[in-house]
Design an enzyme around this catalytic site. Structure first.
Site, PDB file in Angstrom:
ATOM      1  N   CYS A  42       0.844  -1.197   0.000  1.00 46.62           N
ATOM      2  CA  CYS A  42       0.000   0.000   0.000  1.00 46.62           C
ATOM      3  C   CYS A  42       0.876   1.243   0.000  1.00 46.62           C
ATOM      4  CB  CYS A  42      -0.910  -0.004   1.235  1.00 46.62           C
ATOM      5  SG  CYS A  42      -2.261   1.193   1.155  1.00 46.62           S
ATOM      6  N   CYS A  78     -33.269 -14.106  21.653  1.00 47.09           N
ATOM      7  CA  CYS A  78     -33.228 -12.648  21.527  1.00 47.09           C
ATOM      8  C   CYS A  78     -34.333 -12.161  20.607  1.00 47.09           C
ATOM      9  CB  CYS A  78     -31.862 -12.219  21.004  1.00 47.09           C
ATOM     10  SG  CYS A  78     -31.727 -10.432  20.715  1.00 47.09           S
ATOM     11  N   CYS A 114     -21.419 -10.334  11.685  1.00 47.47           N
ATOM     12  CA  CYS A 114     -20.281 -10.957  11.016  1.00 47.47           C
ATOM     13  C   CYS A 114     -19.583 -11.948  11.940  1.00 47.47           C
ATOM     14  CB  CYS A 114     -19.300  -9.867  10.573  1.00 47.47           C
ATOM     15  SG  CYS A 114     -17.780 -10.507   9.844  1.00 47.47           S
ATOM     16  N   TYR A 163      -5.077   0.889  11.750  1.00 48.90           N
ATOM     17  CA  TYR A 163      -6.017  -0.186  12.073  1.00 48.90           C
ATOM     18  C   TYR A 163      -6.150  -1.224  10.956  1.00 48.90           C
ATOM     19  CZ  TYR A 163      -8.831   3.023   9.275  1.00 48.90           C
ATOM     20  OH  TYR A 163      -9.283   3.865   8.280  1.00 48.90           O
ATOM     21  N   CYS A 219     -23.154 -10.151   3.768  1.00 52.66           N
ATOM     22  CA  CYS A 219     -23.128 -11.370   4.593  1.00 52.66           C
ATOM     23  C   CYS A 219     -23.312 -11.050   6.067  1.00 52.66           C
ATOM     24  CB  CYS A 219     -21.835 -12.161   4.360  1.00 52.66           C
ATOM     25  SG  CYS A 219     -20.314 -11.222   4.488  1.00 52.66           S
ATOM     26  N   ASP A 276     -12.110 -12.437   3.087  1.00 49.53           N
ATOM     27  CA  ASP A 276     -11.060 -11.442   3.249  1.00 49.53           C
ATOM     28  C   ASP A 276     -10.569 -11.371   4.694  1.00 49.53           C
ATOM     29  OD1 ASP A 276      -9.370  -9.488   2.305  1.00 49.53           O
ATOM     30  OD2 ASP A 276     -10.808  -7.862   2.527  1.00 49.53           O
TER      31      ASP A 276
END
Length: 377
Positions: free
Chosen positions: A15, A320, A330, A21, A255, A277
Site C-alpha cells: 500500500c 433474543c 459478522c 487499524y 453477509c 477477506d
C-alpha cells in the site's frame, strides 16, 4: 453453478498508505509468508478463466489490497480483456475496486468509466480524523487525495461510494461526518466496524471501537438518515438498506446481515484462494488457481466447515427478540464461547441498543419502502 464472487488482491497487502487499524496488515503478520508480491498476468488469467467459465447469471470481480492501483493500469486492462475472452456463458459482469484514492487520476477514471467499474473510496469522515490514522509515507494530507480522487470520478462519470471505517473517532463524530458527506454530495455510503487485531483482547487499541460506542453511533446515524428518509432525501447507507431488505422478506446482499458466511473467492497475488477477506490465513487456504479448479476448492471449503460454523447461532442469541435482524452479525466479530465455540457478537450490546431505540422506525421505513415500490408499479 450459482453466481460467482471473486475478490483479487493484485499486490497482496502492499500500500502507498499506512493505516494504523489495517486488518490485512495484521493478517499478513500472522501468516508464514506475509506478502505474495505482485500478481502476474498469467495468474490473473488463470483466476478469471477458472471462475468465469463456470459462472452463470452473475459474475462479480472486485479488486482490493493493500492498494490495488499499485499493480498499474495495464494490469486492469488485461483483466478486462480476460473477462471479455472467457465470458462464454454470457454472465452479467460486475467490476469493482476499493481504493484509498492516493494515486487515482484522470486517466484511471476514464478507464473506470469506460469499463463500468464501481469504485469504493476509503474516507474516514473529516480531515483531522482521516489523517490521524491513515498516513502517507511523506506524512502529508491523505484526506485531500481521497477527496481529489472522488472529484475525478465524478467528472469522468464513474459510479462510486464512500467507505468509512467506524473506529472510536468516527463513531464519536458521526453527526459532523454525515453533514460533511452531504455537503460533498456523497450519497452512497458504507460503514464498517473497525477490527481489532486477531487473537488480541478487544478494546485496548487507541482506535478500538467499543460496543456501547457502536450502539450510540448506529442510533445517531439512523436518526439522521431517518429524518432525511421521511423527506425522501436520504443517502443510501448499505447497512440500513440491508435491514430493510430483511424486513421486506428479501435476502440481504451483505453477509453481515445474512447471518452466515457466503461463498466467495478471495485471491492473493500468487493465486492462493481463501474463503473470506477476514480469513486470508494459512489455516484457511483452499488451494491455488494456478493449480486447482473450483470443485477441489469447494471441497476444501466444505472440509474445513467454514460455512457451517457461521450458521450455528450461539445459545445466547436464540431467545433474543432481535435475532431476525441481527443474526449475530459478522462471524469475525463473534466472541469465543465455552469449549472454543463461537459466542455472541462482540458488538451485541451495541446492536441491542440500536434495535431497541430504532427498531420501530426501521419497521416503519420498511413499510414505507414497500408502499413506494407498490406505487411505482
Amino acid at each position: 453453478m450459482p453466481a460467482i464472487s471473486v475478490l483479487i488482491k493484485p499486490v497482496s497487502g502492499a500500500c502507498n498508505l499506512h493505516c494504523d487499524y489495517c486488518f490485512y496488515c495484521d493478517e499478513m503478520n500472522k501468516r508464514q509468508q506475509g506478502s505474495y508480491g505482485r500478481m502476474t498476468k498469467e495468474t490473473l488469467r488463470n483466476v478469471i478463466k477458472r471462475t468465469l467459465m463456470r459462472a452463470e447469471g452473475t459474475y462479480s470481480l472486485a479488486f482490493q489490497g493493500g492498494e490495488p492501483t499499485l499493480s498499474g493500469l495495464d494490469f486492469f486492462r488485461s483483466a478486462v480483456e480476460y473477462v471479455g475472452k472467457y465470458n462464454r456463458n454470457h454472465a452479467e459482469i460486475h467490476l469493482a475496486l476499493q481504493t484509498n484514492g492516493y494515486a487515482v487520476d484522470e486517466e484511471w477514471c476514464r478507464f473506470f468509466a469506460e469499463h463500468h467499474f464501481l469504485l469504493g473510496v476509503s474516507v474516514d469522515g473529516l480531515p483531522e480524523i482521516h489523517n490521524k490514522y491513515r498516513h502517507a509515507g511523506d506524512g502529508g494530507d491523505t484526506y485531500r487525495h481521497a477527496v481529489r480522487a472522488a472529484r475525478h470520478m465524478e467528472e469522468a462519470g464513474v459510479d462510486y461510494n464512500i467507505l468509512t471505517v467506524v473506529h472510536r473517532e468516527t463513531a464519536e463524530h458521526i453527526r459532523e461526518i454525515y453533514e460533511a458527506y452531504r455537503a460533498n454530495g456523497w450519497h452512497y455510503q458504507q460503514y464498517i466496524s473497525c477490527l481489532d487485531p486477531l487473537n488480541e483482547e478487544r478494546g485496548r487499541r487507541e482506535y478500538s471501537l467499543l460496543p456501547d460506542q457502536y450502539g450510540r453511533f448506529l442510533i445517531e446515524l439512523f436518526e439522521l438518515w431517518y429524518g432525511d428518509f421521511l423527506k425522501q432525501q436520504e443517502p443510501y447507507i448499505r447497512q440500513f438498506d440491508n435491514y430493510i431488505m430483511l424486513l421486506l422478506g428479501r435476502m440481504p446482499e451483505a453477509c453481515e446481515q445474512r447471518g452466515s458466511c457466503g461463498i466467495q473467492y478471495v485471491v492473493e497475488a500468487d493465486g492462493s484462494v481463501y474463503p473470506c477477506d477476514f480469513y486470508a490465513l494459512d489455516e484457511y487456504r483452499l488451494g491455488n488457481f494456478n493449480e486447482d479448479f473450483l470443485p477441489a476448492i469447494g471441497a476444501r471449503r466444505e472440509e474445513i466447515g467454514f460455512l457451517r460454523r457461521s450458521s450455528v447461532l450461539p445459545q445466547e442469541c436464540l431467545g433474543c427478540r432481535w435475532r431476525h435482524l441481527c443474526r449475530c452479525g459478522c462471524y469475525r466479530n463473534r466472541t469465543e464461547g465455552p469449549g472454543g465455540a463461537a459466542g455472541p457478537n462482540y458488538f451485541c450490546k451495541g446492536y441491542q441498543m440500536f434495535f431497541e431505540a430504532c427498531g420501530e422506525r426501521l419497521y416503519h421505513a420498511a413499510e414505507t419502502v414497500r408502499e413506494r415500490l407498490r406505487l411505482r408499479g
